[in-house]
Design a protein around this motif. Structure first.
Motif, PDB file in Angstrom:
ATOM      1  N   TYR A 186     121.645 -44.477 -62.106  1.00 25.81           N
ATOM      2  CA  TYR A 186     121.553 -44.622 -63.557  1.00 25.81           C
ATOM      3  C   TYR A 186     120.994 -43.338 -64.151  1.00 25.81           C
ATOM      4  CZ  TYR A 186     119.813 -46.303 -68.079  1.00 25.81           C
ATOM      5  OH  TYR A 186     119.565 -46.463 -69.412  1.00 25.81           O
ATOM      6  N   ARG A 187     121.420 -43.044 -65.358  1.00 25.20           N
ATOM      7  CA  ARG A 187     120.789 -41.966 -66.116  1.00 25.20           C
ATOM      8  C   ARG A 187     120.835 -42.317 -67.581  1.00 25.20           C
ATOM      9  NH1 ARG A 187     123.282 -36.350 -64.992  1.00 25.20           N
ATOM     10  NH2 ARG A 187     121.700 -35.771 -66.492  1.00 25.20           N
ATOM     11  N   LYS A 238     122.147 -40.582 -54.262  1.00 24.69           N
ATOM     12  CA  LYS A 238     123.291 -41.118 -55.004  1.00 24.69           C
ATOM     13  C   LYS A 238     122.836 -41.611 -56.371  1.00 24.69           C
ATOM     14  CE  LYS A 238     126.604 -44.858 -55.033  1.00 24.69           C
ATOM     15  NZ  LYS A 238     126.754 -46.223 -54.564  1.00 24.69           N
ATOM     16  N   LEU A 239     123.539 -41.201 -57.405  1.00 20.70           N
ATOM     17  CA  LEU A 239     123.204 -41.579 -58.777  1.00 20.70           C
ATOM     18  C   LEU A 239     123.377 -43.079 -58.976  1.00 20.70           C
ATOM     19  CD1 LEU A 239     122.516 -40.733 -61.716  1.00 20.70           C
ATOM     20  CD2 LEU A 239     124.984 -40.526 -62.087  1.00 20.70           C
ATOM     21  N   GLY A 255     119.977 -35.422 -55.572  1.00 21.24           N
ATOM     22  CA  GLY A 255     120.282 -36.097 -56.832  1.00 21.24           C
ATOM     23  C   GLY A 255     119.505 -35.579 -58.015  1.00 21.24           C
ATOM     24  N   CYS A 256     118.687 -34.553 -57.823  1.00 23.81           N
ATOM     25  CA  CYS A 256     117.905 -34.017 -58.932  1.00 23.81           C
ATOM     26  C   CYS A 256     118.856 -33.408 -59.962  1.00 23.81           C
ATOM     27  CB  CYS A 256     116.920 -32.970 -58.433  1.00 23.81           C
ATOM     28  SG  CYS A 256     115.764 -32.430 -59.708  1.00 23.81           S
ATOM     29  N   PRO A 257     118.755 -33.833 -61.214  1.00 22.98           N
ATOM     30  CA  PRO A 257     119.709 -33.360 -62.225  1.00 22.98           C
ATOM     31  C   PRO A 257     119.491 -31.893 -62.588  1.00 22.98           C
ATOM     32  CG  PRO A 257     118.003 -34.682 -63.244  1.00 22.98           C
ATOM     33  CD  PRO A 257     117.779 -34.770 -61.759  1.00 22.98           C
ATOM     34  N   TYR A 271     114.241 -46.189 -54.115  1.00 22.73           N
ATOM     35  CA  TYR A 271     114.848 -45.459 -55.226  1.00 22.73           C
ATOM     36  C   TYR A 271     113.861 -44.429 -55.754  1.00 22.73           C
ATOM     37  CZ  TYR A 271     117.952 -49.479 -55.128  1.00 22.73           C
ATOM     38  OH  TYR A 271     118.824 -50.446 -54.722  1.00 22.73           O
ATOM     39  N   VAL A 302     116.677 -40.131 -64.592  1.00 22.68           N
ATOM     40  CA  VAL A 302     117.780 -40.240 -63.640  1.00 22.68           C
ATOM     41  C   VAL A 302     117.244 -41.055 -62.469  1.00 22.68           C
ATOM     42  CG1 VAL A 302     119.303 -38.995 -62.065  1.00 22.68           C
ATOM     43  CG2 VAL A 302     118.808 -38.053 -64.328  1.00 22.68           C
ATOM     44  N   GLN A 327     118.971 -52.024 -62.970  1.00 25.51           N
ATOM     45  CA  GLN A 327     119.850 -51.197 -62.151  1.00 25.51           C
ATOM     46  C   GLN A 327     119.743 -51.480 -60.654  1.00 25.51           C
ATOM     47  OE1 GLN A 327     122.083 -49.483 -63.831  1.00 25.51           O
ATOM     48  NE2 GLN A 327     121.039 -50.195 -65.663  1.00 25.51           N
ATOM     49  N   VAL A 366     118.060 -42.457 -58.700  1.00 24.79           N
ATOM     50  CA  VAL A 366     118.907 -42.240 -57.531  1.00 24.79           C
ATOM     51  C   VAL A 366     118.385 -43.081 -56.375  1.00 24.79           C
ATOM     52  CG1 VAL A 366     119.531 -39.882 -58.232  1.00 24.79           C
ATOM     53  CG2 VAL A 366     117.599 -40.226 -56.689  1.00 24.79           C
TER      54      VAL A 366
END
Length: 169
Positions: free
Chosen positions: A154-155, A151-152, A132-134, A59, A144, A167, A146
């Motif tokens: 949690y944020r 894939k996301l 997945g970088c916000p 992750y 965040v 998570q 991923v």
């Protein structure tokens, strides 16, 4: 005698073939695991720090933070302290998304806290390469989480970074 050798060879041929089939074979090209999207992106990204993130983590946690932000200055040392636990068994790698005005300010911020993680500038082309970088952060500190494909998971607010454990269980 020659005929007996031929018959014996014919009789033993299936046994030899079975032994060869049972022997471990090196993996074929199809069996070799391809690198994760994150590992590929990390290899192609220029970070503002000398450190690159692990390409083997399960992750990745993006931390959007800045040196001028009071709550960020509370989160960063706590996250630095938690980092060894996060990287145990290559579980969670941290990447700072710096909201500072310059890469130099971001580097100075990480050095101040002896932060062992890599950094990119938030909103930069380099950050955009990372899966997945916000791109829609409205306040900092923000985290965040991923998986290695981007894939996301949690944020949330950066002060709640310790929830990563919940998570990934």
């Amino acid at each position: 005698m020659r005929m007996m050798n031929i018959l014996l060879a014919m009789a033993l041929a299936p046994i030899a073939a079975t032994a060869q089939e049972a022997a471990p074979q090196p993996p074929s090209q199809e069996q070799v695991t391809a690198p994760s999207p994150m590992a590929t992106a990390i290899a192609q990204t220029s970070f503002i720090t000398n450190k690159k993130p692990s390409t083997e983590a399960k992750y990745y946690m993006y931390l959007a933070s800045a040196s001028w932000c009071g709550p960020c200055r509370r989160v960063t040392p706590a996250l630095v302290g938690e980092y060894p636990n996060m990287m145990a068994n290559k579980e969670v790698e941290v990447i700072l998304l710096s909201c500072d005005r310059t890469p130099e300010a971001a580097q100075k911020y990480l050095e101040h806290y002896n932060a062992p993680f890599a950094a990119v500038m938030y909103g930069s082309p380099e950050a955009a390469k990372l899966p997945g970088c916000p791109t829609d952060i409205r306040g900092i500190p923000h985290i965040v989480l991923v998986d290695a494909s981007g894939k996301l998971i949690y944020r949330g607010h950066g002060l709640r970074f310790a929830e990563w454990k919940l998570q990934i269980q």
